[in-house]
Design a protein around this motif. Sequence first.
Motif, short mmCIF file in Angstrom:
data_model
loop_
_atom_site.label_atom_id
_atom_site.label_comp_id
_atom_site.label_asym_id
_atom_site.label_seq_id
_atom_site.Cartn_x
_atom_site.Cartn_y
_atom_site.Cartn_z
N GLN A 106 0.83 -1.21 0.00
CA GLN A 106 0.00 0.00 0.00
C GLN A 106 0.86 1.26 0.00
O GLN A 106 0.35 2.36 -0.11
CB GLN A 106 -0.92 0.01 1.24
N GLY A 107 2.15 1.07 0.23
CA GLY A 107 3.04 2.23 0.22
C GLY A 107 3.20 2.83 1.61
O GLY A 107 2.56 2.44 2.57
N ASN A 108 4.07 3.83 1.68
CA ASN A 108 4.39 4.48 2.95
C ASN A 108 3.37 5.58 3.23
O ASN A 108 3.66 6.77 3.15
CB ASN A 108 5.82 5.04 2.87
N LEU A 109 2.14 5.17 3.55
CA LEU A 109 1.09 6.17 3.79
C LEU A 109 1.37 6.95 5.07
O LEU A 109 1.02 8.12 5.19
CB LEU A 109 -0.28 5.48 3.91
N TYR A 110 1.97 6.26 6.04
CA TYR A 110 2.26 6.89 7.33
C TYR A 110 3.73 6.62 7.66
O TYR A 110 4.13 5.48 7.80
CB TYR A 110 1.39 6.28 8.44
N MET A 114 6.52 10.27 11.85
CA MET A 114 5.27 10.96 12.16
C MET A 114 4.53 10.22 13.28
O MET A 114 4.01 10.83 14.21
CB MET A 114 4.40 11.06 10.91
N MET A 115 4.49 8.88 13.18
CA MET A 115 3.82 8.09 14.21
C MET A 115 4.46 8.34 15.58
O MET A 115 3.76 8.57 16.57
CB MET A 115 3.93 6.59 13.90
N PRO A 127 -4.87 16.29 20.87
CA PRO A 127 -4.47 16.48 19.46
C PRO A 127 -2.96 16.59 19.36
O PRO A 127 -2.31 17.10 20.28
CB PRO A 127 -5.15 17.79 19.07
N SER A 128 -2.42 16.12 18.26
CA SER A 128 -0.97 16.18 18.05
C SER A 128 -0.55 17.57 17.58
O SER A 128 -1.00 18.03 16.52
CB SER A 128 -0.57 15.15 16.99
N LEU A 137 -3.36 9.25 12.91
CA LEU A 137 -3.50 7.80 12.72
C LEU A 137 -4.95 7.35 12.81
O LEU A 137 -5.31 6.31 12.29
CB LEU A 137 -2.65 7.05 13.75
N ASN A 138 -5.78 8.13 13.48
CA ASN A 138 -7.21 7.82 13.56
C ASN A 138 -7.96 9.13 13.40
O ASN A 138 -8.45 9.72 14.37
CB ASN A 138 -7.53 7.15 14.90
#
Length: 363
Positions: A106-110, A114-115, A127-128, A137-138
């Motif tokens: 699916q690729g490097n979506l995240y 960042m996580m 909130p981040s 992430l959600n």
Amino acid sequence: MNHHRHAAAPPWEGRYVTLDGMRGIAALAVALFHYNISQAPHGYVAVDFFFALSGFVLCRTYLPRWQAGMTAGAFMKQRLIRLYPLFLVGIVVTTLSAISNHFTGQGNLYGYGMMARALPFNVLMLPSPVTNTLFPLNVPAWSLFFELVANLGLVLVLFRLPRIGLLAVVLAAALWFVPVVLENDGGNLGAVWHQVGTSMVRTTMSFTAGVLLARLPAAVARPAGWLGAACLAAIAAMLMLDPVSIPDAWYDLACSIVVSPLLVWLGARCEPPRFLAPLAWFLGEVSYAVYAVHWALMEPLRYFKDDLGYDPVLMGAIYLACCVLLGWAAVRWVDLPMRTRINAVLRARAAIPQPMKERVLPN
């Protein structure tokens, strides 16, 4: 002996079952909107309905307790115990899903960086501040954070206001909200930092409308029948229709400001037909969990629709079934045990005799 007389009442007895069912349908519509926008083009308006419903239910439930002396701290503790376990499940499963994207083509979506930056804040239900999206992430979790903000506003401000004051708050928020929605050509707003003001206004408007509805006289009886079924059909129609003759922004405003509060008011005055009650109750029971976890299943199940070319209607149904199954498992094996345990610990602490408590405190 008459066994029926001693049979346990069904769990939906005495509940607002129409509201439960509507909440469940709204959660499924949000999930479907995120999975395949064409199948529930206005699914995001469910958030306004959720806020109105929450204001209504919390006011009905907690206003008498607050009037009897419940403190703001005790109220917020109850709300955190209710909201946090499933919120945490949502963050965990969406993070696992994001990591899995790296291994499924699916690729490097995240990115891992960042996580690592966002999670310490998001796990605390905050909130981040290091990403553009509040809960990267959600993403839908932004509204759960604002639900907590609204809960604090309820116990500090809204419980103290007369009905005319509540109406003034709703109208002031609506006056702010309308031009913003028109400017953005729609009401799907709130998940990113530059929309935080709008998120606050959107939450305040709908949540306070729900509180105002709860302060109106309650229905003497809630008859079961076609009106309850019509309410369930109406919430589905509102979120899944896409009338071409009405611009999106105006449709969203009508749904947020008029239809959602109206459906809460109507839904609180009727029950669905008896054969629908168990299903409506069940959908209500898993609704919050579905909302919390559905983002995790989105990318894995889009693969079948987008890459393998499976029928989108079939995949939409399978996706929703998976959301309900994961939601039910989260409620059954995480949420209920965790809340039971926390409440038991709090009750045990409260039961400690006062002099004993004083002895363990430092001088």
